[in-house]
Design an enzyme around this catalytic site. Structure first.
Site, short mmCIF file in Angstrom:
data_model
loop_
_atom_site.label_atom_id
_atom_site.label_comp_id
_atom_site.label_asym_id
_atom_site.label_seq_id
_atom_site.Cartn_x
_atom_site.Cartn_y
_atom_site.Cartn_z
N GLU A 288 0.83 -1.22 0.00
CA GLU A 288 0.00 0.00 0.00
C GLU A 288 0.86 1.26 0.00
O GLU A 288 0.70 2.13 0.86
CB GLU A 288 -0.91 0.00 1.25
CG GLU A 288 -1.80 -1.21 1.40
CD GLU A 288 -2.47 -1.29 2.78
OE1 GLU A 288 -2.11 -0.48 3.66
OE2 GLU A 288 -3.34 -2.14 2.96
N PRO A 289 1.79 1.40 -0.94
CA PRO A 289 2.66 2.58 -0.90
C PRO A 289 1.91 3.86 -1.21
O PRO A 289 1.08 3.90 -2.12
CB PRO A 289 3.70 2.29 -1.98
CG PRO A 289 3.00 1.37 -2.94
CD PRO A 289 2.06 0.54 -2.11
N GLY A 290 2.14 4.87 -0.46
CA GLY A 290 1.57 6.19 -0.72
C GLY A 290 2.68 7.16 -1.06
O GLY A 290 2.96 7.45 -2.23
N ARG A 291 3.36 7.63 -0.02
CA ARG A 291 4.41 8.64 -0.16
C ARG A 291 5.43 8.30 -1.26
O ARG A 291 5.82 9.17 -2.04
CB ARG A 291 5.14 8.77 1.17
CG ARG A 291 6.15 9.91 1.25
CD ARG A 291 7.01 9.80 2.53
NE ARG A 291 6.19 9.54 3.70
CZ ARG A 291 5.67 10.49 4.48
NH1 ARG A 291 5.95 11.74 4.25
NH2 ARG A 291 4.92 10.15 5.51
N ARG A 327 3.04 19.81 6.78
CA ARG A 327 4.04 18.89 7.32
C ARG A 327 5.10 19.56 8.18
O ARG A 327 5.44 19.02 9.25
CB ARG A 327 4.68 18.07 6.20
CG ARG A 327 3.68 17.17 5.45
CD ARG A 327 4.35 16.20 4.50
NE ARG A 327 5.07 15.17 5.21
CZ ARG A 327 6.36 15.14 5.43
NH1 ARG A 327 7.14 16.06 4.91
NH2 ARG A 327 6.90 14.19 6.13
N TYR A 331 4.91 17.92 11.78
CA TYR A 331 5.94 16.91 12.06
C TYR A 331 7.34 17.52 12.18
O TYR A 331 8.31 16.78 12.21
CB TYR A 331 6.03 15.88 10.94
CG TYR A 331 4.75 15.26 10.46
CD1 TYR A 331 3.96 14.49 11.31
CD2 TYR A 331 4.35 15.39 9.14
CE1 TYR A 331 2.80 13.89 10.85
CE2 TYR A 331 3.19 14.79 8.67
CZ TYR A 331 2.41 14.04 9.54
OH TYR A 331 1.27 13.44 9.07
N CYS A 357 -1.43 33.49 11.17
CA CYS A 357 -1.15 34.04 12.50
C CYS A 357 -0.87 32.94 13.51
O CYS A 357 -1.67 32.69 14.42
CB CYS A 357 -2.32 34.92 12.95
SG CYS A 357 -2.63 36.21 11.75
N GLU A 358 0.24 32.24 13.31
CA GLU A 358 0.72 31.19 14.22
C GLU A 358 2.24 31.19 14.11
O GLU A 358 2.77 31.22 13.01
CB GLU A 358 0.24 29.80 13.75
CG GLU A 358 -1.24 29.58 13.71
CD GLU A 358 -1.81 29.17 15.06
OE1 GLU A 358 -1.05 28.89 16.00
OE2 GLU A 358 -3.05 29.17 15.16
N TYR A 385 1.05 14.09 1.10
CA TYR A 385 0.60 14.73 2.34
C TYR A 385 0.79 16.25 2.27
O TYR A 385 1.12 16.89 3.26
CB TYR A 385 1.30 14.09 3.57
CG TYR A 385 1.13 12.60 3.58
CD1 TYR A 385 -0.12 12.05 3.87
CD2 TYR A 385 2.16 11.73 3.24
CE1 TYR A 385 -0.32 10.67 3.82
CE2 TYR A 385 1.97 10.35 3.20
CZ TYR A 385 0.72 9.84 3.49
OH TYR A 385 0.53 8.47 3.44
C1 LIG Z 1 -1.14 6.07 5.23
C2 LIG Z 1 -1.29 4.61 4.93
C3 LIG Z 1 -0.59 4.03 3.87
C4 LIG Z 1 0.39 4.80 3.01
O1 LIG Z 1 1.52 5.10 3.78
P1 LIG Z 1 2.83 5.76 3.10
O2 LIG Z 1 3.75 5.96 4.25
O3 LIG Z 1 2.40 7.02 2.48
O4 LIG Z 1 3.37 4.79 2.12
C5 LIG Z 1 -0.80 2.69 3.61
N1 LIG Z 1 -1.65 1.95 4.37
C6 LIG Z 1 -2.34 2.48 5.41
C7 LIG Z 1 -3.25 1.62 6.18
C8 LIG Z 1 -2.18 3.82 5.72
O5 LIG Z 1 -2.84 4.33 6.76
#
Ligand SMILES: *Cc1c(COP(=O)(O)O)cnc(C)c1O
Length: 429
Positions: A288-291, A327, A331, A357-358, A385
């Site tokens: 499940e890659p996102g970033r 971000r 973070y 204003c922070e 993100y």
């Molecule tokens: C956020 C998330 C991802 C993606 O994570 P990345 O760090 O962006 O790769 C995959 N699976 C689940 C369940 C998530 O909450």
């Protein structure tokens, strides 16, 4: 401070580069783009999205792996459509994200549904769409899902999100696989939860999953998690419970400054070694890659409004803020900041800050830049993100988004107007 022509912006950004002293996204000069469309402006590179996906595809080869893009990282329809065209599935975390997937005509049979707080209507819609799997995060959720599936006359395919209690050694807000996190079912309780699932009507057990954190720059936590999941699968088999797939979640890191994140290949080769060694070579794998698919495919353009110097600091006050890119504030994340047209002048150390204003409203601290008012800056690695976390704090309309494709660009999200923000509000009579 001037970048030589044709130098890559960063090692992780091969599709953003300086040409004749001007930063380009693929074939598009970003000074011209900023002048035409205004700032703040998110700019994505189609070629960069494709290259990032290809990196996974090549690492996978002929092995049975489904890449379900963790779409919360960047859910713009143009981005989703691109990954759908490439054959990706999607990892969704809400009914809203499901509607986005359906809106681009992607295959629901390649969708996994994650998240700790799924509501009944979200379950109903996902069942109707025919998602591949619900990644269930608690016993209470199993009961709700069973009830909804029964009422709808459907079977919900389920995987339990197990919390393997491994330390992903990343920022505490993006580490999710430790006992103290809200995510998943404790691994010691997982067999019992699977037994419950097996007795509930309307459910079919198909998998085991975990997601241990984000921005991982070392693969060893994945292997620790995998070993624990395989132990669990052994125990489940002892109770007559078998599965079709194993889902290791997302989390592979990207290069923001000097990180050297591991490649999908380094991850997959060792995962399959271990699966084979333990007799699970037949299992299908889901990632499940996102970033790592979008982070370095995007930047945020912003324009210097004022320069402000005091005894302690130099400030570059820009037109992007924490409401556009959260971000750094959330973070303390590092994002590179570069001039789109670097000046041949002496650089100073600037704090690059927004107009909100922070005091926490900053994009970068102590960055060596040679600046003048109205200069356009690029905030790097903003594809993940970024826009998805944007808000309207301070009644700031959200930025526009553009996808560059070679020499062309396409506006893939219109800039919001203040009228858009007031719409839907009312005063008392
Ligand atoms: C956020 C998330 C991802 C993606 O994570 P990345 O760090 O962006 O790769 C995959 N699976 C689940 C369940 C998530 O909450």
């Amino acid at each position: 401070m001037t970048a030589p022509s044709s130098q890559p912006l960063l090692a992780g950004h091969p599709h953003f580069h300086y040409k004749h002293g001007v930063l380009h996204a693929e074939g598009v000069a970003l000074d011209i783009l900023a002048a035409k469309l205004g700032t703040p402006l998110y700019v994505y590179s189609r070629a960069a999205l494709r290259a990032a996906y290809d990196n996974y595809r090549q690492a996978i080869g002929e092995r049975p792996v489904l890449v379900c893009y963790g779409m919360k990282a960047n859910s713009n329809l143009a981005v989703l459509k691109e990954f759908a065209r490439l054959g990706a599935g999607f990892d969704i975390v809400s009914g809203g994200e499901l509607q986005r997937v359906l809106a681009v005509g992607a295959d629901p049979a390649k969708v996994v549904f994650s998240g700790v707080g799924k509501q009944a209507w979200e379950m109903r819609e996902a069942l109707a769409a025919g998602v591949k799997c619900f990644n269930v995060e608690s016993t209470a959720e199993l009961h709700r899902l069973s009830k909804v599936a029964q009422a709808e006359g459907r079977i919900a395919r389920v995987s339990l999100r197990v919390n393997p209690d491994v330390d992903a050694q990343t920022h505490p807000y993006i580490s999710t696989g430790l006992k103290e996190n809200k995510f998943g079912i404790a691994i010691e309780e997982a067999v019992q939860a699977y037994q419950t699932a097996a007795t509930l009507p309307g459910l079919k057990i198909v998998g085991v999953d975990c997601h241990i954190g984000s921005q991982l720059t070392d693969v060893s936590p994945y292997f620790d998690a995998l070993d624990k999941l395989l132990d669990l699968i052994d125990r489940m088999a002892g109770h007559g419970i078998t599965i079709e797939h194993l889902d290791l979640g997302g989390g592979l890191g990207i290069r923001y400054s000097d990180e050297v994140p591991p490649s999908p290949k380094a991850l997959l080769d060792e995962v399959f070694n271990r699966l084979q060694a333990r007799g699970y070579g037949h299992l299908h794998l889901v990632l499940e890659p996102g970033r790592s698919l979008v982070g370095n495919a995007g930047i945020l353009l912003t324009t210097v409004q004022f320069l402000k110097h005091n005894e302690a600091r130099n400030f570059a006050i820009v037109d992007a803020a924490m409401n556009d890119l959260l971000r750094p504030t959330l973070y303390q994340a590092y994002h590179g900041v570069r001039a789109v047209v670097p000046r041949q002048a002496e650089a100073r150390l600037y704090d690059v800050v927004g107009p909100v204003c922070e005091s926490g409203d900053w994009l970068g601290k102590e960055r060596s830049l040679a600046l003048e008012q109205d200069d356009v800056l690029a905030v790097e690695s903003a594809g993940a993100y970024g826009m998805v976390m944007a808000s309207n704090y301070n009644t700031r309309p959200r930025a526009a988004e553009v996808m560059v494709d070679g020499e062309q660009y396409h506006i893939v999200r219109q800039r919001e107007s203040v009228e858009d923000l007031l719409k839907g509000e009312s005063t008392l009579p």
